[in-house]
Design an enzyme around this catalytic site. Structure first.
Site, short mmCIF file in Angstrom:
data_model
loop_
_atom_site.label_atom_id
_atom_site.label_comp_id
_atom_site.label_asym_id
_atom_site.label_seq_id
_atom_site.Cartn_x
_atom_site.Cartn_y
_atom_site.Cartn_z
N ASP A 1 -3.21 2.23 -6.08
CA ASP A 1 -1.65 2.68 -5.90
C ASP A 1 -1.21 1.05 -4.01
O ASP A 1 -1.11 1.27 -3.31
CB ASP A 1 -2.13 3.39 -4.28
CG ASP A 1 -3.18 3.15 -3.33
OD1 ASP A 1 -4.48 2.64 -3.30
OD2 ASP A 1 -3.15 4.18 -1.74
N GLU A 2 -2.52 0.16 -4.05
CA GLU A 2 -2.02 -1.01 -3.93
C GLU A 2 -3.13 -2.92 -3.73
O GLU A 2 -3.42 -2.22 -5.32
CB GLU A 2 -2.92 -1.17 -1.52
CG GLU A 2 -4.94 -0.85 -2.33
CD GLU A 2 -5.90 -0.56 -0.89
OE1 GLU A 2 -5.44 -1.84 -0.07
OE2 GLU A 2 -6.31 0.40 -0.79
N ASP B 1 0.70 -1.34 0.00
CA ASP B 1 0.05 -0.41 0.41
C ASP B 1 0.64 0.89 0.03
O ASP B 1 1.51 1.35 1.03
CB ASP B 1 -0.46 0.23 1.34
CG ASP B 1 -2.10 1.07 1.42
OD1 ASP B 1 -2.28 1.47 0.37
OD2 ASP B 1 -2.48 1.02 2.11
#
Length: 370
Positions: A118-119, A23
């Site tokens: 983003d993760e 993350d």
């Protein structure tokens, strides 16, 4: 950086799996600070303008010290932090960074399940790198993201997805945390119930009222007792409070919908009460759809109801956007099917299936920018 050879990782028994949840730290804000170093050390938020009823998509840690957080109204964020620098989202930049990060992940395993830009989850159970050490793989991934993309990322390592996601938040920012198989039982026992996937503010309050504050408290309840109080979700609670999560990392997972819902402590007694709650849910849905950049992919609109007898129904229609009047009509249609108090109310959109840019998994409905 040495080049790496991709190896497919075959699924194995869940108790033996090595799952990493990666993350990026305050992703949008981090990219902006990377591109403009003068922003570093100053409170920064990325999101909509306050005069347009905009919300915070993400903010850096300097802003968080003032109580600013994701999904907060930008006007409220500025009230808490008058010196807050507000930038509009630059999605092209964020997508470019995301593609670089995904390419790094896939150097270690083909079993990568993105949750958002983003993760992502990675199953590195069969990965040969660093003699199979998931801890060292996570460290190397984070180092490569820093060197290649210019931002930091945090990671959690655990035997399943549920625990890996919790672990990635443990040592943020720019850190990682490992939950070893032998430590799962003790670790989960001490977790507050609001850490369990699917337990929001209302459900947590209900659990607390019933005497369950930690997972250890919840383990004293039988499956039937949990289902009596929480319906089908009771079965999930029974497994999660014991650290059980058998979901595989699915690289083909594609987001089919975006939705928000609320379970009410006191049932909504009639249709008028449901209508009064609908506007807030629509506003939340608009924010969530914007956060995952899904506006142009909307194909259908739907309203979901769970009545007090746990019967569920969904009404939907073809729609290219989120329309409050259509939502109201769908609510009327759905409520007429039961005509009784409502326990849960939700609204959402279904997305076109051909798009491959929104590869997300089960936890995507709790997308965040920690």
């Amino acid at each position: 950086m040495n080049s790496l050879v991709v190896h497919a990782c075959a699924p194995v028994t869940s108790s033996l799996r090595k799952i990493i949840h990666c993350d990026c730290d305050c992703f949008y804000a981090a990219v902006e600070m990377r591109d403009d170093p003068s922003l570093r050390g100053k409170p920064l938020a990325v999101g909509g303008r306050p005069e347009q009823r905009g919300v915070v998509a993400t903010c850096n840690y300097e802003a968080r010290r003032f109580g600013v957080r994701s999904a907060m109204a930008m006007s409220q964020a500025l009230a808490r932090c008058p010196d807050l620098i507000v930038l509009p989202p630059a999605m092209d930049k964020y997508r470019a960074a995301s593609r670089q990060i995904l390419a790094i992940y896939r150097d270690y395993t083909e079993l990568v399940e993105p949750l958002s830009l983003d993760e992502a989850y990675l199953d590195v159970t069969g990965a040969p790198h660093f003699k199979g050490s998931a801890t060292l793989i996570a460290q190397d991934i984070r180092a490569r993201i820093a060197a290649t993309v210019g931002i930091t990322a945090s990671a959690g390592i655990a035997p399943n997805k549920f625990l890996a996601k919790i672990a990635s938040d443990w040592n943020k920012p720019n850190g990682q945390f490992v939950i070893r198989p032998q430590d799962v039982d003790a670790f989960v026992a001490e977790l507050p119930v609001d850490k369990l996937f699917g337990v929001g503010r209302v459900t947590a309050a209900k659990l607390n009222k019933l005497g369950a504050y930690t997972c250890a408290d919840l383990r004293g309840w039988s499956m039937l007792e949990l289902q009596h109080h929480f319906g089908k979700f009771g079965a999930s609670l029974y497994g999660l409070c014991r650290g059980i999560d058998r979901r595989e990392v699915d690289p083909s997972s594609e987001r089919k919908s975006v939705s928000v819902e609320e379970t009410y402590v006191t049932d909504l007694p009639d249709l008028d009460a449901c209508r009064r709650e609908l506007a807030a849910l629509i506003e939340m849905l608009v924010k969530r759809v914007r956060r995952v950049d899904a506006e142009r992919h909307i194909h259908k609109l739907f309203v979901k109801i769970r009545f007090d007898n746990f019967r569920r129904t969904t009404a939907e229609c073809v729609s290219a956007g989120i329309d409050a009047e259509q939502c109201g009509t769908l609510l009327d249609t759905a409520w007429q099917r039961g005509r009784r108090p409502v326990r849960l109310l939700g609204v959402g959109v279904r997305l076109e299936e051909e798009d491959d840019t929104l590869q997300l998994g089960l936890f995507a409905t709790q997308a965040s920018e920690p």
